[in-house]
Design a protein around this motif. Sequence first.
Motif, PDB file in Angstrom:
ATOM      1  N   MET A   1      -0.164 -38.358 -25.793  1.00  0.00           N
ATOM      2  CA  MET A   1       0.752 -39.371 -26.273  1.00  0.00           C
ATOM      3  C   MET A   1       1.868 -39.542 -25.245  1.00  0.00           C
ATOM      4  O   MET A   1       2.395 -38.572 -24.711  1.00  0.00           O
ATOM      5  CB  MET A   1       1.343 -38.947 -27.624  1.00  0.00           C
ATOM      6  CG  MET A   1       2.401 -39.889 -28.113  1.00  0.00           C
ATOM      7  SD  MET A   1       2.986 -39.638 -29.789  1.00  0.00           S
ATOM      8  CE  MET A   1       3.916 -38.151 -29.623  1.00  0.00           C
TER       9      MET A   1
ATOM     10  N   ASN B   1       5.442 -33.858 -29.879  1.00  0.00           N
ATOM     11  CA  ASN B   1       4.163 -33.268 -29.466  1.00  0.00           C
ATOM     12  C   ASN B   1       3.498 -32.530 -30.627  1.00  0.00           C
ATOM     13  O   ASN B   1       2.274 -32.536 -30.749  1.00  0.00           O
ATOM     14  CB  ASN B   1       4.351 -32.345 -28.263  1.00  0.00           C
ATOM     15  CG  ASN B   1       4.521 -33.123 -26.983  1.00  0.00           C
ATOM     16  OD1 ASN B   1       3.989 -34.217 -26.827  1.00  0.00           O
ATOM     17  ND2 ASN B   1       5.276 -32.572 -26.048  1.00  0.00           N
TER      18      ASN B   1
ATOM     19  N   ALA C   1       1.927 -35.225 -32.609  1.00  0.00           N
ATOM     20  CA  ALA C   1       0.746 -35.732 -31.907  1.00  0.00           C
ATOM     21  C   ALA C   1      -0.435 -34.770 -32.047  1.00  0.00           C
ATOM     22  O   ALA C   1      -1.580 -35.189 -32.137  1.00  0.00           O
ATOM     23  CB  ALA C   1       1.058 -35.961 -30.432  1.00  0.00           C
ATOM     24  N   HIS C   2      -0.135 -33.477 -32.096  1.00  0.00           N
ATOM     25  CA  HIS C   2      -1.199 -32.481 -32.275  1.00  0.00           C
ATOM     26  C   HIS C   2      -1.755 -32.556 -33.700  1.00  0.00           C
ATOM     27  O   HIS C   2      -2.959 -32.433 -33.921  1.00  0.00           O
ATOM     28  CB  HIS C   2      -0.656 -31.086 -31.977  1.00  0.00           C
ATOM     29  CG  HIS C   2      -1.675 -30.016 -32.071  1.00  0.00           C
ATOM     30  ND1 HIS C   2      -2.698 -29.884 -31.150  1.00  0.00           N
ATOM     31  CD2 HIS C   2      -1.867 -29.032 -32.989  1.00  0.00           C
ATOM     32  CE1 HIS C   2      -3.460 -28.864 -31.512  1.00  0.00           C
ATOM     33  NE2 HIS C   2      -2.978 -28.332 -32.621  1.00  0.00           N
TER      34      HIS C   2
ATOM     35  N   GLN D   1      -3.868 -36.878 -34.350  1.00  0.00           N
ATOM     36  CA  GLN D   1      -4.417 -37.208 -33.031  1.00  0.00           C
ATOM     37  C   GLN D   1      -4.482 -38.708 -32.746  1.00  0.00           C
ATOM     38  O   GLN D   1      -4.689 -39.108 -31.609  1.00  0.00           O
ATOM     39  CB  GLN D   1      -5.813 -36.607 -32.856  1.00  0.00           C
ATOM     40  CG  GLN D   1      -5.813 -35.134 -32.542  1.00  0.00           C
ATOM     41  CD  GLN D   1      -5.865 -34.273 -33.794  1.00  0.00           C
ATOM     42  OE1 GLN D   1      -6.362 -34.720 -34.811  1.00  0.00           O
ATOM     43  NE2 GLN D   1      -5.358 -33.068 -33.715  1.00  0.00           N
TER      44      GLN D   1
ATOM     45  N   LEU E   1      -2.100 -40.828 -32.707  1.00  0.00           N
ATOM     46  CA  LEU E   1      -0.866 -41.364 -32.121  1.00  0.00           C
ATOM     47  C   LEU E   1      -1.069 -41.691 -30.645  1.00  0.00           C
ATOM     48  O   LEU E   1      -1.693 -40.919 -29.910  1.00  0.00           O
ATOM     49  CB  LEU E   1       0.279 -40.371 -32.266  1.00  0.00           C
ATOM     50  CG  LEU E   1       0.769 -40.130 -33.687  1.00  0.00           C
ATOM     51  CD1 LEU E   1       1.839 -39.058 -33.692  1.00  0.00           C
ATOM     52  CD2 LEU E   1       1.295 -41.409 -34.293  1.00  0.00           C
TER      53      LEU E   1
ATOM     54  N   LEU F   1       6.526 -45.442 -33.459  1.00  0.00           N
ATOM     55  CA  LEU F   1       5.256 -44.860 -33.037  1.00  0.00           C
ATOM     56  C   LEU F   1       4.177 -45.924 -32.995  1.00  0.00           C
ATOM     57  O   LEU F   1       4.070 -46.747 -33.905  1.00  0.00           O
ATOM     58  CB  LEU F   1       4.832 -43.758 -34.002  1.00  0.00           C
ATOM     59  CG  LEU F   1       5.743 -42.541 -34.117  1.00  0.00           C
ATOM     60  CD1 LEU F   1       5.216 -41.590 -35.172  1.00  0.00           C
ATOM     61  CD2 LEU F   1       5.867 -41.834 -32.787  1.00  0.00           C
TER      62      LEU F   1
ATOM     63  N   ALA G   1       0.235 -46.518 -33.203  1.00  0.00           N
ATOM     64  CA  ALA G   1      -0.972 -45.887 -33.714  1.00  0.00           C
ATOM     65  C   ALA G   1      -1.868 -47.014 -34.212  1.00  0.00           C
ATOM     66  O   ALA G   1      -1.423 -48.156 -34.318  1.00  0.00           O
ATOM     67  CB  ALA G   1      -0.640 -44.918 -34.841  1.00  0.00           C
TER      68      ALA G   1
END
Length: 103
Positions: free
Chosen positions: A1, A25, A28-29, A32, A34, A58, A60
């Motif tokens: 990302m 982060n 994002a983890h 997924q 994003l 964001l 997405a």
Amino acid sequence: MTINIQYQDMPTSESLNEIVTRNLNKLAHKFQFLIRADVLFKVENDPTGNGKICEVQLSAPGPRIFAKSNENNFEKAAAATLSDLNKQLQKRKEKISKRKKTL
């Protein structure tokens, strides 16, 4: 990302960069799907003592996700904004999984 952090009417802060990047982060983890995060920190005149604003948008699949917080310091504003984003992302993930089940 990809994460883009901007500061409006204030100096850049490495500590805020680290806090926001670390928490984004983590999101994002966890989510997924994003693609990108645009973060804006700004100061506004607020007679109540608040005025430290954090906005995050964001990218997405589907509509963009946006959250904004106005607190008395930037750390609180970032935490509130990221908490709101987490709730929105959880709802988006549930919708996506429901659609997959019906197909």
